[in-house]
Design a protein around this motif. Structure first.
Motif, mmCIF file in Angstrom:
data_model
loop_
_atom_site.group_PDB
_atom_site.id
_atom_site.type_symbol
_atom_site.label_atom_id
_atom_site.label_comp_id
_atom_site.label_asym_id
_atom_site.label_seq_id
_atom_site.Cartn_x
_atom_site.Cartn_y
_atom_site.Cartn_z
ATOM 1 N N ARG A 2 0.854 -1.187 0.000
ATOM 2 C CA ARG A 2 0.000 0.000 0.000
ATOM 3 C C ARG A 2 0.889 1.237 0.000
ATOM 4 O O ARG A 2 1.918 1.276 0.678
ATOM 5 C CB ARG A 2 -0.908 0.033 1.221
ATOM 6 N N PHE A 3 0.470 2.238 -0.755
ATOM 7 C CA PHE A 3 1.175 3.518 -0.765
ATOM 8 C C PHE A 3 0.166 4.620 -0.986
ATOM 9 O O PHE A 3 -0.962 4.379 -1.404
ATOM 10 C CB PHE A 3 2.282 3.556 -1.828
ATOM 11 N N GLU A 4 0.598 5.849 -0.678
ATOM 12 C CA GLU A 4 -0.256 7.001 -0.946
ATOM 13 C C GLU A 4 0.583 8.081 -1.614
ATOM 14 O O GLU A 4 1.803 8.133 -1.423
ATOM 15 C CB GLU A 4 -0.917 7.526 0.323
ATOM 16 N N ILE A 5 -0.098 8.907 -2.395
ATOM 17 C CA ILE A 5 0.564 10.022 -3.076
ATOM 18 C C ILE A 5 -0.285 11.267 -2.924
ATOM 19 O O ILE A 5 -1.482 11.196 -2.652
ATOM 20 C CB ILE A 5 0.806 9.730 -4.576
ATOM 21 N N ALA A 6 0.356 12.417 -3.135
ATOM 22 C CA ALA A 6 -0.353 13.690 -3.233
ATOM 23 C C ALA A 6 -0.035 14.261 -4.608
ATOM 24 O O ALA A 6 1.136 14.374 -4.971
ATOM 25 C CB ALA A 6 0.094 14.641 -2.133
ATOM 26 N N SER A 7 -1.063 14.562 -5.371
ATOM 27 C CA SER A 7 -0.875 15.116 -6.714
ATOM 28 C C SER A 7 -2.146 15.825 -7.154
ATOM 29 O O SER A 7 -3.247 15.423 -6.780
ATOM 30 C CB SER A 7 -0.537 14.009 -7.715
ATOM 31 N N ASP A 8 -1.971 16.857 -7.979
ATOM 32 C CA ASP A 8 -3.133 17.481 -8.593
ATOM 33 C C ASP A 8 -3.385 16.896 -9.987
ATOM 34 O O ASP A 8 -4.265 17.346 -10.693
ATOM 35 C CB ASP A 8 -2.987 19.006 -8.643
ATOM 36 N N PHE A 9 -2.598 15.899 -10.382
ATOM 37 C CA PHE A 9 -2.752 15.153 -11.627
ATOM 38 C C PHE A 9 -2.872 16.073 -12.848
ATOM 39 O O PHE A 9 -3.870 16.049 -13.561
ATOM 40 C CB PHE A 9 -3.946 14.199 -11.545
ATOM 41 N N PRO A 10 -1.818 16.885 -13.104
ATOM 42 C CA PRO A 10 -1.874 17.786 -14.263
ATOM 43 C C PRO A 10 -1.855 17.039 -15.590
ATOM 44 O O PRO A 10 -2.428 17.510 -16.574
ATOM 45 C CB PRO A 10 -0.619 18.642 -14.103
ATOM 46 N N GLU A 11 -1.208 15.864 -15.612
ATOM 47 C CA GLU A 11 -1.151 15.053 -16.820
ATOM 48 C C GLU A 11 -0.684 13.656 -16.457
ATOM 49 O O GLU A 11 -0.119 13.429 -15.390
ATOM 50 C CB GLU A 11 -0.192 15.645 -17.862
ATOM 51 N N PHE A 12 -0.929 12.731 -17.375
ATOM 52 C CA PHE A 12 -0.359 11.394 -17.298
ATOM 53 C C PHE A 12 0.690 11.295 -18.392
ATOM 54 O O PHE A 12 0.652 12.043 -19.375
ATOM 55 C CB PHE A 12 -1.419 10.319 -17.543
ATOM 56 N N THR A 13 1.605 10.347 -18.233
ATOM 57 C CA THR A 13 2.576 10.098 -19.284
ATOM 58 C C THR A 13 2.627 8.612 -19.610
ATOM 59 O O THR A 13 2.328 7.763 -18.775
ATOM 60 C CB THR A 13 3.998 10.566 -18.893
ATOM 61 N N THR A 14 2.990 8.353 -20.844
ATOM 62 C CA THR A 14 3.351 7.016 -21.290
ATOM 63 C C THR A 14 4.798 7.108 -21.749
ATOM 64 O O THR A 14 5.308 8.205 -21.984
ATOM 65 C CB THR A 14 2.468 6.538 -22.461
ATOM 66 N N CYS A 15 5.457 5.991 -21.866
ATOM 67 C CA CYS A 15 6.864 5.981 -22.277
ATOM 68 C C CYS A 15 7.062 4.861 -23.287
ATOM 69 O O CYS A 15 6.448 3.797 -23.169
ATOM 70 C CB CYS A 15 7.743 5.769 -21.044
ATOM 71 N N ASP A 16 7.945 5.097 -24.256
ATOM 72 C CA ASP A 16 8.179 4.094 -25.288
ATOM 73 C C ASP A 16 9.480 3.309 -25.099
ATOM 74 O O ASP A 16 9.935 2.636 -26.006
ATOM 75 C CB ASP A 16 8.148 4.733 -26.677
ATOM 76 N N CYS A 17 10.091 3.385 -23.908
ATOM 77 C CA CYS A 17 11.299 2.587 -23.683
ATOM 78 C C CYS A 17 10.921 1.106 -23.665
ATOM 79 O O CYS A 17 9.745 0.750 -23.607
ATOM 80 C CB CYS A 17 12.013 2.999 -22.394
ATOM 81 N N SER A 18 11.916 0.242 -23.707
ATOM 82 C CA SER A 18 11.655 -1.197 -23.841
ATOM 83 C C SER A 18 10.819 -1.763 -22.704
ATOM 84 O O SER A 18 9.957 -2.616 -22.926
ATOM 85 C CB SER A 18 12.974 -1.960 -23.946
ATOM 86 N N ILE A 19 11.006 -1.313 -21.486
ATOM 87 C CA ILE A 19 10.237 -1.869 -20.363
ATOM 88 C C ILE A 19 8.853 -1.227 -20.254
ATOM 89 O O ILE A 19 7.858 -1.922 -20.071
ATOM 90 C CB ILE A 19 11.022 -1.784 -19.040
ATOM 91 N N CYS A 20 8.771 0.083 -20.393
ATOM 92 C CA CYS A 20 7.475 0.767 -20.262
ATOM 93 C C CYS A 20 6.512 0.374 -21.380
ATOM 94 O O CYS A 20 5.317 0.218 -21.153
ATOM 95 C CB CYS A 20 7.660 2.279 -20.240
ATOM 96 N N ARG A 21 7.041 0.203 -22.574
ATOM 97 C CA ARG A 21 6.196 -0.195 -23.707
ATOM 98 C C ARG A 21 5.538 -1.549 -23.417
ATOM 99 O O ARG A 21 4.373 -1.767 -23.711
ATOM 100 C CB ARG A 21 7.042 -0.259 -24.967
ATOM 101 N N ARG A 22 6.268 -2.434 -22.789
ATOM 102 C CA ARG A 22 5.736 -3.767 -22.512
ATOM 103 C C ARG A 22 4.781 -3.796 -21.312
ATOM 104 O O ARG A 22 3.843 -4.579 -21.284
ATOM 105 C CB ARG A 22 6.889 -4.744 -22.298
ATOM 106 N N LYS A 23 5.027 -2.959 -20.310
ATOM 107 C CA LYS A 23 4.137 -2.985 -19.141
ATOM 108 C C LYS A 23 2.920 -2.094 -19.336
ATOM 109 O O LYS A 23 1.953 -2.202 -18.599
ATOM 110 C CB LYS A 23 4.885 -2.638 -17.855
ATOM 111 N N ASN A 24 2.965 -1.188 -20.315
ATOM 112 C CA ASN A 24 1.818 -0.369 -20.726
ATOM 113 C C ASN A 24 1.185 0.395 -19.562
ATOM 114 O O ASN A 24 -0.036 0.443 -19.424
ATOM 115 C CB ASN A 24 0.777 -1.229 -21.440
ATOM 116 N N ALA A 25 2.019 0.975 -18.723
ATOM 117 C CA ALA A 25 1.519 1.728 -17.574
ATOM 118 C C ALA A 25 1.157 3.155 -17.979
ATOM 119 O O ALA A 25 1.670 3.694 -18.952
ATOM 120 C CB ALA A 25 2.575 1.757 -16.476
#
Length: 103
Positions: A2-25
């Motif tokens: 479990r974790f918590e964050i504080a953010s106003d969520f101005p934007e989300f990002t995706t990444c095209d590196c080899s690991i991020c592309r595969r995990k699709n977060a």
């Protein structure tokens, strides 16, 4: 885990590196002072590659990727918003980042 964050969520990002592309977060950038791991540290494992600066964390029990410490801004975490229970992503802009082309 479990974790918590504080953010106003101005934007989300995706990444095209080899690991991020595969995990699709879908990630939100959060300063380390706005992140708190509440439970489950013993269930985390980490993965590093290329420059060994960024650290990607995974749950050893279920394999889910909840967050990573960023390479360019190591005092920030990239949080996988799909791990935020009950969070609605509707209406928040998504920016594609270029990770594959980073030196």
């Amino acid at each position: 885990m479990r974790f918590e964050i504080a953010s106003d969520f101005p934007e989300f990002t995706t990444c095209d590196c080899s690991i991020c592309r595969r995990k699709n977060a879908l990630m939100v950038k959060v300063h380390e002072s706005q992140f708190k791991l509440l439970a489950g540290a013993e269930s985390l494992t980490q993965y590093q590659f290329h420059t060994f600066t960024a650290t990607h964390y995974f749950c050893k029990v279920c394999g889910i990727y909840p967050f990573h410490r960023k390479r360019i801004t190591p005092d920030f975490f990239g949080i996988n918003v799909f791990c935020l229970e009950g969070f609605d992503t509707t209406g928040i802009p998504v920016r594609a980042t270029v990770g594959a082309g980073m030196p």
